[in-house]
Design a protein around this motif. Structure first.
Motif, short mmCIF file in Angstrom:
data_model
loop_
_atom_site.label_atom_id
_atom_site.label_comp_id
_atom_site.label_asym_id
_atom_site.label_seq_id
_atom_site.Cartn_x
_atom_site.Cartn_y
_atom_site.Cartn_z
N THR A 47 46.70 0.82 6.80
CA THR A 47 48.00 1.44 7.02
C THR A 47 48.19 1.62 8.52
OG1 THR A 47 49.40 3.31 6.38
CG2 THR A 47 47.10 3.81 6.83
N LYS A 48 49.40 1.89 8.92
CA LYS A 48 49.71 2.11 10.33
C LYS A 48 50.28 3.51 10.50
CE LYS A 48 52.22 0.06 14.19
NZ LYS A 48 51.29 -0.64 15.03
N ILE A 49 49.70 4.27 11.40
CA ILE A 49 50.22 5.61 11.71
C ILE A 49 51.46 5.43 12.58
CG2 ILE A 49 49.78 7.80 12.86
CD1 ILE A 49 46.80 7.40 12.15
N VAL A 50 52.59 5.96 12.11
CA VAL A 50 53.84 5.82 12.86
C VAL A 50 54.38 7.16 13.36
CG1 VAL A 50 54.49 3.64 11.78
CG2 VAL A 50 55.23 5.78 10.73
N GLY A 51 53.70 8.24 13.03
CA GLY A 51 54.10 9.55 13.52
C GLY A 51 53.04 10.59 13.20
N ALA A 66 34.20 -1.15 9.85
CA ALA A 66 34.93 -1.96 8.88
C ALA A 66 36.15 -2.61 9.52
CB ALA A 66 35.34 -1.11 7.68
N ILE A 67 36.90 -1.85 10.28
CA ILE A 67 38.09 -2.39 10.96
C ILE A 67 37.66 -3.48 11.94
CG2 ILE A 67 39.87 -1.84 12.66
CD1 ILE A 67 40.21 0.86 11.19
N ARG A 68 36.65 -3.20 12.74
CA ARG A 68 36.20 -4.14 13.77
C ARG A 68 35.67 -5.44 13.17
NH1 ARG A 68 34.07 -0.55 16.86
NH2 ARG A 68 32.26 -0.19 15.58
N LEU A 69 34.98 -5.36 12.04
CA LEU A 69 34.32 -6.53 11.46
C LEU A 69 35.13 -7.27 10.40
CD1 LEU A 69 30.75 -5.00 11.11
CD2 LEU A 69 31.56 -6.60 12.87
N LEU A 75 45.27 -6.92 14.17
CA LEU A 75 45.32 -5.52 13.76
C LEU A 75 44.15 -4.69 14.25
CD1 LEU A 75 46.39 -6.15 10.06
CD2 LEU A 75 47.85 -5.39 11.93
N ARG A 76 43.01 -5.31 14.45
CA ARG A 76 41.79 -4.54 14.71
C ARG A 76 41.78 -3.81 16.05
NH1 ARG A 76 38.34 -9.84 15.41
NH2 ARG A 76 38.81 -9.97 13.20
N ARG A 82 44.71 2.17 10.51
CA ARG A 82 43.60 2.88 9.87
C ARG A 82 43.46 2.41 8.43
NH1 ARG A 82 42.42 8.06 11.94
NH2 ARG A 82 40.78 7.99 10.36
N LEU A 83 42.36 2.74 7.81
CA LEU A 83 42.15 2.45 6.41
C LEU A 83 42.57 3.66 5.59
CD1 LEU A 83 38.66 0.69 6.49
CD2 LEU A 83 40.95 -0.32 6.64
N GLY A 84 43.50 3.47 4.67
CA GLY A 84 44.00 4.56 3.85
C GLY A 84 42.90 5.23 3.04
#
Length: 120
Positions: A47-51, A66-69, A75-76, A82-84
């Motif tokens: 997901t993307k934090i928008v606020g 996890a995000i990096r790999l 996106l990374r 972030r991961l929901g």
């Protein structure tokens, strides 16, 4: 109790202490796409934090690894992605953007549509 708003659906729901945003959505009858059910493995829940980013508890090493790999290159490197299944929050100002988020129907099992990709 913390609250999160999910766009573009415009839905707001409560998140219990220690609960991830995706877990809170599942508990309250919403579809938050997943394949691994909170294991930080499938990347379908990103997901993307928008606020209200100050209401997001910083990512731990498990989520960052996890995000990096595993997440697609474009996106990374975005600190708002972030991961929901790992994202936890405080306060009631966190706003995220999540494609595929919706109210659960009788046919749903919260799994992501195989045609939908988490790559950008």
């Amino acid at each position: 109790m913390p609250r999160v708003t999910v766009q573009p659906a415009g839905v707001q729901f409560e998140v219990e202490d220690g609960e991830s945003v995706a877990e809170a959505a599942w508990r309250q009858g919403y579809v938050w796409p997943t394949r691994c059910w909170g294991q930080a493995d499938c990347m379908s829940c990103f997901t993307k934090i928008v606020g209200g980013e100050l209401n997001a508890i910083p990512a731990d090493e498990n989520e960052l690894d996890a995000i990096r790999l595993k997440l697609a290159a474009p996106l990374r490197n975005d600190p708002t992605v972030r991961l929901g299944c790992q994202l936890r929050c405080t306060g009631d100002a966190l706003v995220v953007e999540k494609r595929g988020f919706r109210v659960t129907s009788a046919e749903d099992n919260n799994m992501v549509d195989p045609a939908e990709s988490h790559s950008a």
